[in-house]
Motif scaffolding. Structure first.
Motif, PDB file in Angstrom:
ATOM      1  N   GLU A  57       1.140  -1.123   0.038  1.00 27.13           N
ATOM      2  CA  GLU A  57       0.202  -0.083  -0.028  1.00 27.13           C
ATOM      3  C   GLU A  57       1.102   1.235   0.194  1.00 27.13           C
ATOM      4  O   GLU A  57       0.147   1.868  -0.479  1.00 27.13           O
ATOM      5  CB  GLU A  57      -0.827   0.339   1.211  1.00 27.13           C
ATOM      6  N   HIS A  61       1.059   3.923  -2.833  1.00 28.09           N
ATOM      7  CA  HIS A  61       1.168   5.193  -2.521  1.00 28.09           C
ATOM      8  C   HIS A  61       2.643   5.798  -3.130  1.00 28.09           C
ATOM      9  O   HIS A  61       1.839   7.410  -4.010  1.00 28.09           O
ATOM     10  CB  HIS A  61       0.967   5.377  -1.244  1.00 28.09           C
ATOM     11  N   SER A  64       2.303   5.988  -7.146  1.00 28.87           N
ATOM     12  CA  SER A  64       0.646   6.938  -7.868  1.00 28.87           C
ATOM     13  C   SER A  64       0.729   8.398  -8.931  1.00 28.87           C
ATOM     14  O   SER A  64       0.228   8.164  -9.619  1.00 28.87           O
ATOM     15  CB  SER A  64      -0.607   7.115  -7.082  1.00 28.87           C
TER      16      SER A  64
END
Length: 138
Positions: A57, A61, A64
């Motif tokens: 995760e 992030h 992205s």
């Protein structure tokens, strides 16, 4: 690297690596860093920075597109091969002739390490870092 006289500016480019399905480390992208600081600063420094991600995760992030470290107050006195830093945000780890740990573990899924290469800087400022990520074709 960073140059500072009251206001500091800096930038760099780097590579992003990840484990593939087989566990092999491969290059997955490139990243550029822009940084700015305001406060009492004087000097020039060249450094390497590495960021470890705690989980998928946190990695997603960062990759992205555009990612920013929060601006935080810090005190930074740097000489070639030695670094002492106290930061109010993030996990600030420094590596010089010995390892100095500002905070153990991950903050917001990331652990950051900075290794000074050359230069001297005295820095009491608020600083922010912005990263732009672009994937490479595998």
């Amino acid at each position: 690297g960073k140059f500072a006289f009251i206001i500091g500016v800096g930038g760099a480019g780097g590579e992003v690596f990840a484990h593939d399905e087989a566990g092999k480390v491969t290059k997955v992208g490139e990243s550029t860093l822009m940084l700015a600081s305001a406060g009492w600063s004087l000097g020039l420094t060249v450094f390497s920075q590495i960021i470890f991600f705690e989980n998928e995760e946190a990695f997603k992030h960062f990759t992205s597109g555009t990612f920013e470290f929060e601006a935080g107050a810090k005190i930074h006195i740097l000489k070639t091969g030695a670094d002492a830093a106290a930061r109010t945000t993030g996990s600030g780890e420094t590596i010089g002739t010995s390892v100095t740990t500002a905070k153990k573990g991950y903050t917001n899924g990331m652990a950051t390490f900075v290794m000074p290469k050359v230069g001297a800087i005295i820095d009491i400022s608020a600083e922010g870092q912005r990263f732009n990520y672009s994937a490479v074709e595998v």
